[in-house]
Design an enzyme around this catalytic site. Sequence first.
Site, mmCIF file in Angstrom:
data_model
loop_
_atom_site.group_PDB
_atom_site.id
_atom_site.type_symbol
_atom_site.label_atom_id
_atom_site.label_comp_id
_atom_site.label_asym_id
_atom_site.label_seq_id
_atom_site.Cartn_x
_atom_site.Cartn_y
_atom_site.Cartn_z
ATOM 1 N N ASP A 16 1.568 -1.419 8.022
ATOM 2 C CA ASP A 16 0.513 -0.419 7.635
ATOM 3 C C ASP A 16 0.967 1.012 7.911
ATOM 4 O O ASP A 16 0.314 2.117 7.896
ATOM 5 C CB ASP A 16 -0.863 -0.796 8.082
ATOM 6 C CG ASP A 16 -1.860 0.093 7.265
ATOM 7 O OD1 ASP A 16 -1.707 0.541 6.132
ATOM 8 O OD2 ASP A 16 -2.887 0.624 7.817
ATOM 9 N N ARG A 50 -14.751 4.799 0.895
ATOM 10 C CA ARG A 50 -14.366 6.111 1.261
ATOM 11 C C ARG A 50 -13.059 6.576 1.036
ATOM 12 O O ARG A 50 -12.466 7.652 1.319
ATOM 13 C CB ARG A 50 -14.409 6.024 3.095
ATOM 14 C CG ARG A 50 -13.344 5.183 3.593
ATOM 15 C CD ARG A 50 -13.291 4.932 4.897
ATOM 16 N NE ARG A 50 -12.614 3.660 5.441
ATOM 17 C CZ ARG A 50 -11.343 3.616 5.391
ATOM 18 N NH1 ARG A 50 -10.634 4.683 5.299
ATOM 19 N NH2 ARG A 50 -10.750 2.403 5.802
ATOM 20 N N HIS A 97 3.377 2.352 3.927
ATOM 21 C CA HIS A 97 3.238 3.430 2.793
ATOM 22 C C HIS A 97 4.295 4.609 2.989
ATOM 23 O O HIS A 97 4.826 4.593 4.146
ATOM 24 C CB HIS A 97 1.867 4.164 2.591
ATOM 25 C CG HIS A 97 0.806 2.925 3.037
ATOM 26 N ND1 HIS A 97 0.276 2.507 1.812
ATOM 27 C CD2 HIS A 97 -0.194 2.725 4.042
ATOM 28 C CE1 HIS A 97 -0.901 1.733 1.974
ATOM 29 N NE2 HIS A 97 -0.989 1.769 3.588
ATOM 30 N N ASN A 112 -5.796 7.291 8.342
ATOM 31 C CA ASN A 112 -7.190 7.273 8.695
ATOM 32 C C ASN A 112 -7.687 6.644 9.806
ATOM 33 O O ASN A 112 -8.812 6.081 10.040
ATOM 34 C CB ASN A 112 -8.147 6.713 7.484
ATOM 35 C CG ASN A 112 -7.840 7.451 6.081
ATOM 36 O OD1 ASN A 112 -7.620 8.844 6.098
ATOM 37 N ND2 ASN A 112 -7.852 6.781 5.035
ATOM 38 N N ARG A 167 -2.480 -2.011 -7.278
ATOM 39 C CA ARG A 167 -3.427 -2.125 -6.097
ATOM 40 C C ARG A 167 -4.606 -1.652 -6.605
ATOM 41 O O ARG A 167 -4.730 -0.751 -7.428
ATOM 42 C CB ARG A 167 -3.098 -1.180 -4.742
ATOM 43 C CG ARG A 167 -3.929 -1.557 -3.628
ATOM 44 C CD ARG A 167 -3.650 -0.691 -2.786
ATOM 45 N NE ARG A 167 -3.853 -1.185 -1.250
ATOM 46 C CZ ARG A 167 -4.191 -0.190 -0.115
ATOM 47 N NH1 ARG A 167 -3.974 1.209 -0.456
ATOM 48 N NH2 ARG A 167 -4.683 -0.828 0.841
HETATM 49 C C1 0GY Z 1 -4.364 0.851 4.415
HETATM 50 C C2 0GY Z 1 -5.594 1.378 4.836
HETATM 51 C C3 0GY Z 1 -6.167 2.704 4.318
HETATM 52 C C4 0GY Z 1 -5.743 3.534 3.673
HETATM 53 C C5 0GY Z 1 -5.123 3.325 2.455
HETATM 54 O O1 0GY Z 1 -4.168 3.795 0.412
HETATM 55 C C6 0GY Z 1 -4.753 4.353 1.400
HETATM 56 O O2 0GY Z 1 -5.128 5.627 1.563
HETATM 57 O O3 0GY Z 1 -4.638 2.177 2.222
HETATM 58 C C7 0GY Z 1 -7.730 2.739 4.960
HETATM 59 O O4 0GY Z 1 -7.810 4.133 5.270
HETATM 60 O O5 0GY Z 1 -8.393 1.856 5.481
HETATM 61 O O6 0GY Z 1 -3.906 -0.289 4.210
HETATM 62 O O7 0GY Z 1 -3.448 1.847 4.639
#
Ligand code: 0GY
Length: 306
Positions: A258, A132, A35, A263, A126
């Site tokens: 990742d 959460r 990300h 989080n 996605r």
């Molecule tokens: C990941 C997992 C998380 C978060 C997100 O888009 C996001 O906020 O994907 C998570 O908090 O488990 O894949 O990055």
Amino acid sequence: MSTLAPKSPNWLDWYENPSKPTFQLPPGTVDAHCHVFGPQAEFPFAPERKYTPCDGGKDQLFTLRDHLGVARNVIVQATCHGADNSAMVDAVRAADGRARGIATVRPDITEGELLALDAAGVRGVRFNFVRRLVDASPEDDLRTIARKVAPLGWHVVLYFESVDLPELEGFFGELPVPLVVDHMGRPDVTQPVDGPQFTRFLRFVDANDVWVKVSCPERLSVTGPPALDGERHAYTDVVPFARRVVEEFPDRVLWGTDWPHPNLTTHMPDDGLLVDHLPHIAVTDEQRHKLLVANPMGLYWPGEDF
Ligand code: 0GY
């Protein structure tokens, strides 16, 4: 001048000086799940977000890419940016062909907007069912989105908790697009790898030709990172799960770091260690080449040499 929102309490920042992996990634390796966060001053976070992260922008992502020996990235829209894909698209564009994107869109998105995302390098959307992270995931809206993106040849990336799969799999199976599941469907790794929960997940994968990211051992692990300094075999409790997926579906597995690891609560992984996890889950050169190069290239850069 707008003020910057403070990070969520107890937020863990990404690891600033990741080690150099011992395992050398094959040339052409794709980090198929990462990300960007902001930077907030340039790309403000979405008002409806469930967390406020530290910054983790494209330049830092590209530095990590080069440090680990990764060739390309698939940048997945993070929920902290809601359906404003500008930070992700900016990063994909800046990568100059070495990144693809996965967007979050609303059901009223127009064909023109989708074509613009496609031209920028976006190849999927996605759908997030992790409570959460999102308020709601109305199935009618998601069906509309899937219908709209199908003609572009895009796929849908699904993020859900394993306990929710029985309720969701009928809906997933009807979507008119290829499916990619994040983090092996988040198995409870304290359960047996051949127990009912993971077996159900594998049946779902088989029945629907699903692609699976064998990513996020740091998120799934209960035993955690290695206790001893210098020990590079981490997250051993996740290994049997990932290895089983790689063995059963060698042509439909993907891997990603990742980064910047949203989080996490117990620790922040050393990204070098995440690379050193790979030879434990993909034990032959052929498995590793498919996982890291051939599979993601086929899905995100079809027809391109690697
Ligand atoms: C990941 C997992 C998380 C978060 C997100 O888009 C996001 O906020 O994907 C998570 O908090 O488990 O894949 O990055």
